[in-house]
Scaffold this motif. Structure first.
Motif: not given
Length: 253
Positions: A126-137, A152-167
């Motif tokens: 995952x290297x993603x700083x944002x995302x639509x809530x519905x798409x992430x869900x 899951x592996x974070x690289x670069x920048x993981x922010x916003x709703x993408x953190x939920x995917x990482x966790x």
């Protein structure tokens, strides 16, 4: 004669002595396409020869440069593009803002890999700083539904709703590169229209925020009040800090 035909004709002599290189050329044209334009536009830039054989790099008006290809087999007779090679090795990349199109591709990849094996691990980078809530869900629900373990592996920048995917990865298999940054924040949204419509959209945004906090609380073991406190403003975390909050389990050394 079309420009593609001219291009193929000019390559016939070069590839005639090597069937493997000719098959590779046909794969490039058939699977990725070559924009019709003068043959001279390919010279010295888009068409070149390497030790692995003739490689054709071409553009189409609405497509990026074709993905790198990997030669497989004992005699390198099989050619696959990079994305297909990664999927064969059960690797998925999230490297852009998560919208409906990205979510559908990710969900389809997860379901396909899970159908092939429910025991082998799926790796999600995952290297993603944002995302639509519905798409992430939609991705989160799929990750919960599949039986295969997901790393899951974070690289670069993981922010916003993408953190939920990482966790949301399988416990004990959530990692981060040493210099990655992880940012917690409230779900973003906007409202416009009549007063009643703004109230409806505000209510939906609050519901979405509580749902995303609940996802993160379930993945980290923290209370929703603590999650809300951590996400109140943009909160940049190092991998060690993310481990302390239970978002990841460790760093890739």
């Amino acid at each position: 004669m079309t420009h593609i035909a001219r291009l193929e004709t000019s390559l016939c002599r070069t590839t005639q002595s090597c069937p493997r290189e000719r098959r590779f050329f046909h794969h490039t044209v058939d699977q990725r396409g070559v924009q019709s334009r003068p043959l001279s536009s390919y010279e010295n830039s888009s068409l070149y020869e390497s030790g692995a054989g003739l490689v054709c790099m071409a553009r189409r008006e609405r497509d990026p440069i074709i993905a790198p290809v990997i030669q497989l087999g004992e005699n390198n007779e099989d050619v696959v593009d990079l994305n297909s090679h990664l999927l064969r090795n059960r690797i998925i990349f999230l490297g852009e803002r998560i919208n409906d199109q990205v979510a559908v591709k990710t969900v389809a990849s997860l379901l396909a890999l899970n159908s092939l094996s429910t025991e082998d691990e799926i790796k999600l980078y995952i290297n993603c700083a944002a995302g639509s809530s519905y798409s992430v869900v939609s991705i989160l629900d799929t990750m919960e539904a599949v039986k295969a373990p997901i790393s899951t592996v974070a690289f670069g920048m993981v922010g916003g709703n993408a953190v939920q995917i990482l966790a949301a990865g399988t416990k004990g298999r959530r990692f981060s590169m040493p210099n990655a940054r992880i940012m917690l924040q409230q779900p973003n949204g906007g409202a416009q229209g009549s007063a009643d419509e703004v109230n409806i959209q505000t209510t939906e945004l609050n519901r979405t925020m509580k749902m995303m906090y609940q996802f993160l609380s379930s993945s980290t073991g923290l209370s929703t009040d603590r999650i809300e406190e951590e996400c109140d403003r943009e909160n940049f975390l190092s991998p060690k800090e993310a481990v302390g909050l239970g978002i990841i389990d460790g760093m890739v050394e």
